[in-house]
Design a protein around this motif. Structure first.
Motif, PDB file in Angstrom:
ATOM      1  N   ASP A 192       0.834  -1.207   0.000  1.00 18.66           N
ATOM      2  CA  ASP A 192       0.000   0.000   0.000  1.00 18.66           C
ATOM      3  C   ASP A 192       0.860   1.245   0.000  1.00 18.66           C
ATOM      4  N   LEU A 193       1.877   1.166   0.873  1.00 16.35           N
ATOM      5  CA  LEU A 193       2.774   2.319   0.986  1.00 16.35           C
ATOM      6  C   LEU A 193       3.509   2.559  -0.326  1.00 16.35           C
ATOM      7  N   ARG A 194       3.905   1.409  -0.916  1.00 19.47           N
ATOM      8  CA  ARG A 194       4.588   1.551  -2.209  1.00 19.47           C
ATOM      9  C   ARG A 194       3.682   2.204  -3.227  1.00 19.47           C
ATOM     10  N   LEU A 195       2.426   1.710  -3.226  1.00 19.86           N
ATOM     11  CA  LEU A 195       1.439   2.293  -4.144  1.00 19.86           C
ATOM     12  C   LEU A 195       1.266   3.774  -3.865  1.00 19.86           C
ATOM     13  N   GLN A 196       1.128   4.055  -2.560  1.00 19.95           N
ATOM     14  CA  GLN A 196       0.955   5.453  -2.161  1.00 19.95           C
ATOM     15  C   GLN A 196       2.156   6.284  -2.596  1.00 19.95           C
ATOM     16  N   LEU A 197       3.327   5.629  -2.428  1.00 18.26           N
ATOM     17  CA  LEU A 197       4.565   6.293  -2.798  1.00 18.26           C
ATOM     18  C   LEU A 197       4.556   6.616  -4.277  1.00 18.26           C
ATOM     19  N   GLU A 198       4.193   5.604  -5.051  1.00 16.52           N
ATOM     20  CA  GLU A 198       4.127   5.824  -6.500  1.00 16.52           C
ATOM     21  C   GLU A 198       3.136   6.921  -6.814  1.00 16.52           C
ATOM     22  N   ARG A 199       1.974   6.822  -6.129  1.00 16.18           N
ATOM     23  CA  ARG A 199       0.945   7.835  -6.356  1.00 16.18           C
ATOM     24  C   ARG A 199       1.466   9.217  -5.984  1.00 16.18           C
ATOM     25  N   LEU A 200       2.195   9.236  -4.864  1.00 19.13           N
ATOM     26  CA  LEU A 200       2.740  10.520  -4.411  1.00 19.13           C
ATOM     27  C   LEU A 200       3.768  11.061  -5.396  1.00 19.13           C
ATOM     28  N   VAL A 201       4.605  10.121  -5.911  1.00 16.69           N
ATOM     29  CA  VAL A 201       5.605  10.546  -6.899  1.00 16.69           C
ATOM     30  C   VAL A 201       4.894  11.120  -8.109  1.00 16.69           C
ATOM     31  N   TYR A 202       3.851  10.370  -8.508  1.00 16.75           N
ATOM     32  CA  TYR A 202       3.080  10.805  -9.666  1.00 16.75           C
ATOM     33  C   TYR A 202       2.435  12.166  -9.391  1.00 16.75           C
ATOM     34  N   GLU A 203       1.826  12.244  -8.203  1.00 21.33           N
ATOM     35  CA  GLU A 203       1.164  13.501  -7.823  1.00 21.33           C
ATOM     36  C   GLU A 203       2.170  14.637  -7.707  1.00 21.33           C
ATOM     37  N   SER A 204       3.346  14.265  -7.202  1.00 22.47           N
ATOM     38  CA  SER A 204       4.404  15.259  -7.054  1.00 22.47           C
ATOM     39  C   SER A 204       4.800  15.809  -8.427  1.00 22.47           C
ATOM     40  N   LYS A 205       4.933  14.832  -9.366  1.00 27.90           N
ATOM     41  CA  LYS A 205       5.270  15.252 -10.727  1.00 27.90           C
ATOM     42  C   LYS A 205       4.189  16.160 -11.289  1.00 27.90           C
ATOM     43  N   GLU A 206       2.962  15.685 -11.092  1.00 30.78           N
ATOM     44  CA  GLU A 206       1.817  16.472 -11.570  1.00 30.78           C
ATOM     45  C   GLU A 206       1.823  17.849 -10.925  1.00 30.78           C
ATOM     46  N   ALA A 207       2.102  17.842  -9.634  1.00 28.47           N
ATOM     47  CA  ALA A 207       2.125  19.103  -8.893  1.00 28.47           C
ATOM     48  C   ALA A 207       3.208  20.020  -9.438  1.00 28.47           C
ATOM     49  N   ALA A 208       4.375  19.388  -9.766  1.00 30.22           N
ATOM     50  CA  ALA A 208       5.461  20.192 -10.323  1.00 30.22           C
ATOM     51  C   ALA A 208       5.021  20.820 -11.635  1.00 30.22           C
ATOM     52  N   ILE A 209       4.331  19.955 -12.443  1.00 35.29           N
ATOM     53  CA  ILE A 209       3.846  20.466 -13.731  1.00 35.29           C
ATOM     54  C   ILE A 209       2.846  21.593 -13.484  1.00 35.29           C
ATOM     55  N   THR A 210       1.928  21.329 -12.578  1.00 33.03           N
ATOM     56  CA  THR A 210       0.914  22.328 -12.254  1.00 33.03           C
ATOM     57  C   THR A 210       1.576  23.600 -11.733  1.00 33.03           C
ATOM     58  N   THR A 211       2.614  23.405 -10.936  1.00 36.36           N
ATOM     59  CA  THR A 211       3.335  24.570 -10.398  1.00 36.36           C
ATOM     60  C   THR A 211       3.929  25.393 -11.525  1.00 36.36           C
ATOM     61  N   ASP A 212       4.542  24.647 -12.467  1.00 36.60           N
ATOM     62  CA  ASP A 212       5.133  25.368 -13.609  1.00 36.60           C
ATOM     63  C   ASP A 212       4.056  26.140 -14.349  1.00 36.60           C
ATOM     64  N   ALA A 213       2.931  25.428 -14.590  1.00 41.61           N
ATOM     65  CA  ALA A 213       1.823  26.082 -15.308  1.00 41.61           C
ATOM     66  C   ALA A 213       1.349  27.294 -14.525  1.00 41.61           C
ATOM     67  N   MET A 214       1.262  27.123 -13.260  1.00 43.50           N
ATOM     68  CA  MET A 214       0.812  28.211 -12.395  1.00 43.50           C
ATOM     69  C   MET A 214       1.797  29.372 -12.443  1.00 43.50           C
ATOM     70  N   ARG A 215       3.069  28.964 -12.427  1.00 43.85           N
ATOM     71  CA  ARG A 215       4.098  30.014 -12.519  1.00 43.85           C
ATOM     72  C   ARG A 215       3.915  30.829 -13.791  1.00 43.85           C
ATOM     73  N   GLU A 216       3.719  30.050 -14.887  1.00 43.37           N
ATOM     74  CA  GLU A 216       3.509  30.742 -16.168  1.00 43.37           C
ATOM     75  C   GLU A 216       2.299  31.643 -16.083  1.00 43.37           C
ATOM     76  N   GLN A 217       1.204  31.057 -15.567  1.00 45.40           N
ATOM     77  CA  GLN A 217      -0.025  31.843 -15.419  1.00 45.40           C
ATOM     78  C   GLN A 217       0.238  33.059 -14.555  1.00 45.40           C
ATOM     79  N   ASN A 218       0.998  32.809 -13.526  1.00 45.83           N
ATOM     80  CA  ASN A 218       1.322  33.881 -12.586  1.00 45.83           C
ATOM     81  C   ASN A 218       2.076  35.002 -13.305  1.00 45.83           C
ATOM     82  N   SER A 219       3.075  34.553 -14.084  1.00 45.15           N
ATOM     83  CA  SER A 219       3.858  35.579 -14.795  1.00 45.15           C
ATOM     84  C   SER A 219       2.973  36.303 -15.804  1.00 45.15           C
TER      85      SER A 219
END
Ligand SMILES: Nc1ncnc2c1ncn2[C@@H]1O[C@H](COP(=O)(O)OP(=O)(O)OP(=O)(O)O)[C@@H](O)[C@H]1O
Length: 962
Positions: free
Chosen positions: A513-540
């Motif tokens: 479960d933890l591994r799955l969660q970890l993977e999910r978190l990694v995935y979410e983290s990546k997504e979040a990074a992407i979203t952050t970048d998009a947000m940064r762009e939007q912000n700029s």
């Protein structure tokens, strides 16, 4: 001496259950003699049972304890006191009244106390009543037979005692603790101690039901202090376990096992009774159970026995009652052979020795005679029949004398030596007991097919084997216990193993479960990074938009400013126009033109040397007057200008003052508005601060501008003052000119009138003209400068007014800012926009930071989980290792526990004789009676004392009653 077992039957009153089930109706009837019991139940009416059951005595439900004791037991106690063995059995189903009969519900209650307390009391009463030359030793022991194991109730740790048998003691329980007692109270105390150790297990039928057989043993040793003869009576008081069928008790499982084993010993008892009573069995199966083995002497052996069968009178227990009655009937026909257990005194032993020696001497003489005869025969000689060796000849007796001595049909046992052969010749009385010993008479049932000579050896071996068996049984029990413990341990270990494996499984599940969660978190983290970048762009983008909007706003402000500047310029122009319109310069110019035209005419006249006409003079005069008027007007205007100047200065001062007031008011209002705004919305404080800064900047700019204007105005005022001075000077000059003109006119007029020459007049005129022209030019210049000055001033005034208007406007705006709805709306709109933008920006920033945080948290969690997984794996490994270590330790401990257990057992064996609660009974306490030997007080006393009061009677066989 042969005697039958005495069987008495006792019915108890119906119990609560029976009353409930059958209404308490009795199905039992006892005949008038009180010996035959008849049952009225369905089962009992069939077959031989319908005839009834006859016992030595049958007691009704209301029979008193004392009555039962008196009839069934008292005689046995007397016999025990006389050296016989005695047994009292209580037989019956659970709850039939065995304990009630044996012990009674209350030891201290004279009416209710049972047989055992009464026996105890009788024993001590008999001792007290016996003659003082008889010394008694009373000892008791208490055992329980439970699940075919004998447990010492006075040393409960000894729970598997072996049964031994030897020639001297008969059958006995080896290592059974016995306590010497000297009073009934001590006996009761021991009984209490033993009773506490009894294994009692409740069944459906009787909550207090005991499923073990209990045997209380009282041994009475009586020794004649003078003769040394001794006899020992042992009384067995047996409370048997419930005899009911297993089904009725509701016993199952362990209880069923118990019931089977208990029934085994009870059925063995039945088998023994059958074998003893059927008259054809050669083998009595005493050894089939511990109970029958211990009670071997009581059933068909050396004992006076009473069997009390306890029954229920209710139809509810009809079948149990029937089987109990049948059992009693069978037991009734058992025959015992009771005898006194006497030990030989030294005198008796001496007599025995003497007899043996005499027998030996007789035999020696006979052998010698025989050898002589054999010698003759061997050497070929012959011996007459009359001379053949016989015992009579060897003993020197006459023929037939030996037969006379031993009686007809006697054995070949040698007769006693004649007095001469007996050495000392002292007579030894015949001792039947000794003769029995000599004859090897044993009242105990002998083991069939075993030769008497081998018997002792056989018994010894049996005892050894019994010991070994008991030891082995104990070991087996210990092993079983150990196995049970080990099984429990194994089960516990299995449980722990299964729980560990379950835990392992769950942990593995958790891990995945933890591994799955970890993977999910990694995935979410990546997504979040992407979203952050998009947000940064939007912000700029939004920042750009904001910047653009700001620019637009600034532009708008600027355009507004420029529009207002244009409006201001226009307004200024208009005001200037209006102001300048007030200044009437045209009249002066016309007058000036007229003067100039008059001067031109004068010039023309002077140049043409023509005399001035009256008209010209009148015109000049008029013009002069007009000029004078004009000068006056100019003076008035100058005054007016001065006044205006003063008014302007005052107004300027006023304006400056008002400006200062407005500024202070503005500041106050601004502060108030800001405070209000800050109070209203602390979130807008930054924006308000912005606005405040801007307004302050504007205000500072305006203040600076106003100060600049003020300084300009000061400078201009100074200039004005200078100009005023110069105007005043010009006016003075003009006045001078005017005076000169007047003088010239007067001269001219006088010349004309006085006849002056024209040349002089012309010269004068020329001079005047030149002066006038210069003055005019000067005047013109001055006028121009004045106009310029005036215009400047007007401009300044207008500017000041505009500035004032603007300030007022600003003041109004500021006022409106707090009041005006439109402005408020606009402000609100702008604030909202700004807020929204700020909010969006903030949200974006927050989202960004929260995403960053989430990512950081997720990463941390990931690391933590990884660590936890590693830890858990390590723990698991540790736990497994520990488990192994514990296993090893456990085995070691088990081993040490076993060893300690063995040691403890050994110690127990050694110390079992020491019982802290019963510390009064381990030392023999000889008891002596104080009764009169010659005058016994009662029948019992008689019985107990007959033995020793008449020494001869002992050997004459103070036998038990049959
Ligand atoms: N003769 C009697 N008179 C009055 N009550 C009696 C009599 N006999 C037995 N009882 C009562 O019946 C109940 C059962 O008796 P008791 O305990 O003596 O039976 P038991 O056969 O010894 O049972 P167990 O086999 O369980 O030891 C007790 O409450 C006892 O007081």
């Amino acid at each position: 001496m042969s005697n039958n077992i005495k069987v008495v039957c006792r019915f108890r009153p119906p119990n609560a259950l029976e009353l409930k089930e059958t209404g308490g109706e009795s199905i039992v009837s006892i005949d008038a003699e009180g010996t035959t019991v008849k049952m009225k139940g369905q089962e009992s009416m069939k077959g031989p049972d319908s005839q009834g059951f006859t016992f030595d005595r049958a007691f009704q439900m209301d029979t008193k304890q004392e009555e039962v004791f008196e009839y069934g037991v008292r005689g046995i106690v007397d016999d025990v006191m006389n050296g016989y063995n005695g047994t009292v059995f209580a037989y019956g189903q659970t709850g039939s009244g065995k304990s009630h009969t044996m012990m009674g519900p209350d030891i201290d209650n004279n009416e209710l106390k049972g047989i055992i307390p009464r026996i105890t009391e009788q024993i001590f009463a008999s001792i007290m009543a016996s003659p003082p030359n008889i010394e008694y030793l009373v000892k008791v022991s208490y055992m329980e037979i439970y699940m075919e194991r004998i447990r010492d109730l006075l040393a409960p740790q000894n729970d598997n005692l072996p049964v031994h048998e030897d020639k001297a003691r008969g059958v006995y329980v080896k290592d059974l603790t016995d306590f010497y007692v000297s009073s009934s109270l001590e006996v009761y105390e021991i009984m209490r101690q033993g009773g506490n150790a009894r294994a009692v297990s409740a069944t459906n039928m009787n909550a207090e039901s005991s499923r073990s057989h209990s045997v209380f043993v009282i041994t009475v040793q009586a020794r004649h202090t003078e003769t040394g003869t001794q006899k020992t009576g042992t009384l067995y008081l047996v409370d048997l376990a419930g005899s009911e069928k297993i089904g009725k008790t509701g016993a199952t499982g362990q209880t069923l096992e118990e019931a089977k084993k208990i029934n085994k010993s009870l059925s063995a008892l039945g088998m023994v009774i059958n074998a003893l009573t059927d008259g054809k069995s050669s083998h009595i199966p005493y050894r089939d159970s511990k109970l029958t083995r211990i009670l071997q002497e009581s059933l068909g052996g050396n004992s006076r026995t009473t069997l009390i069968i306890n029954c229920s009178p209710s139809s509810y227990n009809e079948s149990e009652t029937l089987s109990t009655l049948r059992f009693g009937m069978r037991a009734k026909s058992i025959k015992n052979k009771a005898r006194v257990n006497a030990e030989l005194s030294p005198a008796e032993l001496k007599a025995l020795l003497k007899k043996a020696q005499r027998d030996h001497a007789n035999a020696g003489a006979y052998i010698g005679l025989l050898e002589q005869e054999v010698g003759i025969w061997r050497t070929g000689g012959s011996v007459d029949k009359e001379q053949w060796a016989t015992m009579e000849r060897a003993l020197g007796l006459a023929p037939g004398e030996l037969e006379k001595l031993v009686g007809p049909g006697g054995t070949a046992a040698p007769p006693p030596l004649p007095p001469k052969a007996q050495g000392s010749g002292s007579s030894t009385p015949r001792v039947p007991a000794l003769e029995r010993v000599g004859e090897g008479e044993v009242s105990r049932p002998m083991t069939p097919s075993v030769e008497r000579d081998e018997r002792e050896e056989w018994l010894r071996r049996e005892n050894d084997l019994g010991d070994q068996l008991a030891k082995a049984e104990s070991q087996v029990i210990d092993q079983e216990k150990l196995i049970r413990e080990l099984r429990d341990e194994v089960a516990a270990l299995k449980d722990s193993e299964s729980s560990a494996s379950n835990e392992n499984k769950s942990m593995t599940g958790e891990l995945s479960d933890l591994r799955l969660q970890l993977e999910r978190l990694v995935y979410e983290s990546k997504e979040a990074a992407i979203t952050t970048d998009a947000m940064r762009e939007q912000n700029s983008d939004l920042a750009g938009e904001l910047e653009e909007m700001r620019k637009t706003m600034n532009d708008l402000k600027l355009s507004q400013k420029s529009v207002s500047q244009e409006g201001k310029d226009k307004k200024k122009a208009e005001k200037m126009a209006a102001m300048m319109a007030g200044l009437d310069t045209g009249g002066m110019s016309e007058k000036e033109a007229e003067i100039r035209a008059s001067l031109a005419r004068l010039d023309d006249a002077v140049s043409a040397d023509r005399a001035l006409s009256q008209e010209d003079l009148a015109l000049l005069r008029r013009q002069l007057e007009e000029s004078q008027i004009l000068v006056r007007e100019q003076q008035d205007k100058s005054k007016q200008v001065n006044e205006e100047n003063e008014i302007l200065t005052r107004r300027k001062d006023e304006l400056e003052q008002r400006l200062a007031t407005l500024e202070s008011e503005y500041e106050e209002l601004l502060d108030k508005t800001i405070q209000d705004d800050e109070r209203a919305d602390t979130d807008l404080s930054a924006n308000v601060q912005d606005i405040k800064n801007k307004l302050e900047a504007q205000y500072a700019m305006k203040l600076e501008a106003a100060l600049n204007d003020a300084s300009d105005l000061k400078q201009q005022l100074e200039l004005k003052a200078q100009e005023n001075k110069s105007v005043t000077a010009t006016l003075d000059t003009l006045r001078g000119n005017h005076a000169e003109l007047e003088r010239a006119f007067k001269i001219t007029a006088a010349g004309i009138e006085g006849g002056k020459s024209l040349a002089e007049s012309a010269k004068d005129m020329e001079r005047v003209r030149k002066t006038m022209a210069a003055q005019l030019a000067e005047f013109d210049t001055m006028k121009k400068s004045l106009m310029r000055d005036l215009q400047n001033r007007c401009e300044k005034v207008v500017e000041l007014e505009i500035s004032l208007d603007e300030t007022q406007e600003q003041y109004k705006n500021v006022l409106k800012n707090s009041n005006s709805k439109a402005q408020q709306r606009k402000m609100d709109f702008l604030t909202r926009n700004l807020d929204q933008l700020t909010l969006v920006q903030k949200q974006l920033v927050e989202q960004n930071s929260s995403l960053k945080k989430d990512v950081a948290i997720a990463e941390r969690k990931l690391i933590a989980r990884n660590e936890r997984i590693q830890n858990l794996e390590a723990l698991l490994q540790d736990a497994q290792e520990k488990l192994n270590v514990q296993n090893l330790k456990f085995e070691e401990r088990l081993q040490s526990v076993r060893e300690r257990l063995d040691q403890a057992r050994e110690q127990n064996k050694n110390t079992s004789n020491v019982n802290s609660n019963l510390n009064f009974g381990r030392i023999a306490k000889p008891l002596r009676g104080g009764g009169e030997a010659a005058e016994p007080t009662s029948v019992d006393a008689k019985r107990s004392s007959t033995f020793f009061s008449r020494p001869g009677s002992f050997f004459a066989g103070g036998g038990a009653r049959s």
